[in-house]
Write a protein that holds these residues in place. Structure first.
Motif, PDB file in Angstrom:
ATOM      1  N   ASP A 184      -4.059   2.170 -15.214  1.00 24.64           N
ATOM      2  CA  ASP A 184      -3.670   0.820 -14.815  1.00 24.64           C
ATOM      3  C   ASP A 184      -2.681   0.835 -13.655  1.00 24.64           C
ATOM      4  O   ASP A 184      -2.737  -0.011 -12.771  1.00 24.64           O
ATOM      5  N   LEU A 215      -6.452 -10.199 -22.835  1.00 23.68           N
ATOM      6  CA  LEU A 215      -7.675 -10.454 -22.096  1.00 23.68           C
ATOM      7  C   LEU A 215      -8.678 -11.165 -23.001  1.00 23.68           C
ATOM      8  O   LEU A 215      -8.865 -10.789 -24.157  1.00 23.68           O
ATOM      9  N   GLU A 250     -12.775 -12.654 -22.907  1.00 21.20           N
ATOM     10  CA  GLU A 250     -13.984 -12.580 -22.106  1.00 21.20           C
ATOM     11  C   GLU A 250     -15.178 -13.142 -22.857  1.00 21.20           C
ATOM     12  O   GLU A 250     -15.193 -13.195 -24.082  1.00 21.20           O
ATOM     13  N   THR A 263     -13.951 -13.921 -17.504  1.00 22.82           N
ATOM     14  CA  THR A 263     -12.891 -13.051 -18.021  1.00 22.82           C
ATOM     15  C   THR A 263     -11.567 -13.702 -17.668  1.00 22.82           C
ATOM     16  O   THR A 263     -11.343 -14.056 -16.504  1.00 22.82           O
ATOM     17  N   LEU A 278      -7.275 -13.472 -18.016  1.00 25.93           N
ATOM     18  CA  LEU A 278      -6.150 -12.584 -18.297  1.00 25.93           C
ATOM     19  C   LEU A 278      -4.856 -13.370 -18.214  1.00 25.93           C
ATOM     20  O   LEU A 278      -4.685 -14.225 -17.329  1.00 25.93           O
ATOM     21  N   LEU A 283     -20.288  -8.434 -18.799  1.00 23.41           N
ATOM     22  CA  LEU A 283     -18.854  -8.183 -18.824  1.00 23.41           C
ATOM     23  C   LEU A 283     -18.444  -7.331 -17.631  1.00 23.41           C
ATOM     24  O   LEU A 283     -19.260  -6.615 -17.054  1.00 23.41           O
ATOM     25  N   LEU A 284     -17.189  -7.411 -17.275  1.00 23.54           N
ATOM     26  CA  LEU A 284     -16.661  -6.513 -16.249  1.00 23.54           C
ATOM     27  C   LEU A 284     -16.708  -5.079 -16.757  1.00 23.54           C
ATOM     28  O   LEU A 284     -16.582  -4.821 -17.954  1.00 23.54           O
ATOM     29  N   HIS A 289     -13.229  -2.240 -13.580  1.00 24.93           N
ATOM     30  CA  HIS A 289     -12.903  -3.561 -13.054  1.00 24.93           C
ATOM     31  C   HIS A 289     -11.907  -4.297 -13.960  1.00 24.93           C
ATOM     32  O   HIS A 289     -11.083  -5.072 -13.472  1.00 24.93           O
ATOM     33  N   LYS A 290     -11.975  -4.057 -15.270  1.00 19.90           N
ATOM     34  CA  LYS A 290     -10.979  -4.662 -16.153  1.00 19.90           C
ATOM     35  C   LYS A 290      -9.593  -4.094 -15.864  1.00 19.90           C
ATOM     36  O   LYS A 290      -8.598  -4.826 -15.847  1.00 19.90           O
ATOM     37  N   ALA A 320      -8.509  -5.654 -12.723  1.00 18.12           N
ATOM     38  CA  ALA A 320      -8.144  -7.049 -12.968  1.00 18.12           C
ATOM     39  C   ALA A 320      -6.746  -7.147 -13.567  1.00 18.12           C
ATOM     40  O   ALA A 320      -5.967  -8.049 -13.223  1.00 18.12           O
ATOM     41  N   ARG A 321      -6.407  -6.232 -14.458  1.00 22.26           N
ATOM     42  CA  ARG A 321      -5.054  -6.227 -15.037  1.00 22.26           C
ATOM     43  C   ARG A 321      -4.010  -5.957 -13.950  1.00 22.26           C
ATOM     44  O   ARG A 321      -2.922  -6.526 -13.958  1.00 22.26           O
TER      45      ARG A 321
END
Length: 228
Positions: free
Chosen positions: A2, A83, A85, A112, A114, A135-136, A140-141, A144-145
Motif C-alpha cells: 500500500d 472498502l 464494493e 467501489t 472507500l 471488481l477491481l 487496483h484496490k 485506490a487505497r
C-alpha cells in the motif's frame, strides 16, 4: 504494497499538469484505475454532506441519488470505515434499490467506495464507478487505497473546517444534508404546517419521483415556498 501504491499515486498526480488539487487528483485516480467516473462526498462533523468533486454528470447523479434516498456505497464506506464494493449493480437491487435504479439509468454497472480518512479523522468517501461489471483487481484496490489517503489530505486542505467540526455519530441514512436543504425544509414546514422531518421527507420523495437532484428541489422551495 500500500505504501508503494501511495507513492505511485502521488507521482501520477504530480505529473498530471504541475498542480496538485482535489480535482487533479480525482482525474489522475480515474485514469490510473481505468474507471469511468468518480465522485467525492465529504461529511462534516459526522452529519453534513458536501459534494466536493465529480468527474462527470453521471457521477453527480449517483452522488445525489445516495443523498436523496439514504442508501448506497458512500454511506456504507463512511460509516463502516472500510472498502465497499459491488461487482454487478444489476443484481444489487435488494441491497440498494433506489441507488441501483439510478445507476442503471446512467449505464453504470459496478462500484467501489472507500472511506477518506487521515489519522483518526473520517472526512467522507470516494466512489469509483465503472460501466462494466466486475471488481477491481487486488493491485487496483491497493492503488485506490493510496489515492483515498491522498484525497483525504487534499480535502482537508481545501476544506479546513473538516478538521475542526464537532463530530457526531452518523445516523441511519445519509449523514446530513447541505445547508440549503435544511433551509428549504424549514420553509416547507412553515408553509404547510409540517414537522421539519416530514417536510424533508416530502422533498426527498419529490426529488426522487421527478429524477431531480435534491439541491435543485431545495432551490425551488426556497424561491417559490412550495413544491408545486
Amino acid at each position: 504494497m500500500d505504501d508503494d501504491e501511495h507513492a505511485a499515486a502521488w507521482r501520477r498526480i504530480g505529473s498530471a499538469d504541475g498542480s496538485i488539487t482535489l480535482a487533479t487528483a480525482c482525474r489522475a485516480c480515474a485514469a490510473d484505475l481505468d474507471i469511468d467516473c468518480l465522485g467525492v462526498t465529504l461529511v462534516v462533523g459526522g452529519e453534513l454532506r458536501l459534494l466536493a468533486h465529480v468527474t462527470d454528470e453521471r457521477a453527480r447523479r449517483l452522488e445525489d441519488a445516495q443523498l436523496t434516498t439514504g442508501e448506497g456505497p458512500c454511506t456504507e464506506a463512511y460509516v463502516r470505515r472500510a472498502l465497499v464494493e459491488e461487482a454487478d449493480l444489476e443484481r444489487a437491487f435488494c441491497r440498494w434499490p433506489a441507488f441501483t435504479q439510478t445507476a442503471a439509468e446512467q449505464r453504470l454497472r459496478s462500484v467501489t467506495a472507500l472511506p477518506l480518512t487521515t489519522g483518526p479523522l473520517r472526512v467522507g468517501a470516494v466512489n469509483l464507478y465503472r460501466a462494466a461489471p466486475g471488481l477491481l483487481t487486488a493491485r487496483h484496490k491497493a492503488l485506490a487505497r493510496g489515492y483515498a489517503r491522498i484525497l483525504a489530505l487534499l480535502a482537508v486542505d481545501e476544506h479546513p473546517h473538516l478538521a475542526t467540526a464537532e463530530y457526531r455519530p452518523a445516523r441511519p441514512g445519509p449523514p446530513g444534508y447541505p445547508p440549503s436543504v435544511h433551509m428549504a425544509a424549514g420553509v416547507l414546514a412553515e408553509a404547510y404546517q409540517l414537522l421539519p422531518d416530514d417536510a424533508l421527507a416530502r422533498m426527498r420523495a419529490h426529488a426522487f419521483r421527478h429524477d431531480q437532484p435534491l439541491h435543485q428541489t431545495a432551490d425551488y422551495v426556497l424561491t417559490h415556498h412550495t413544491l408545486d
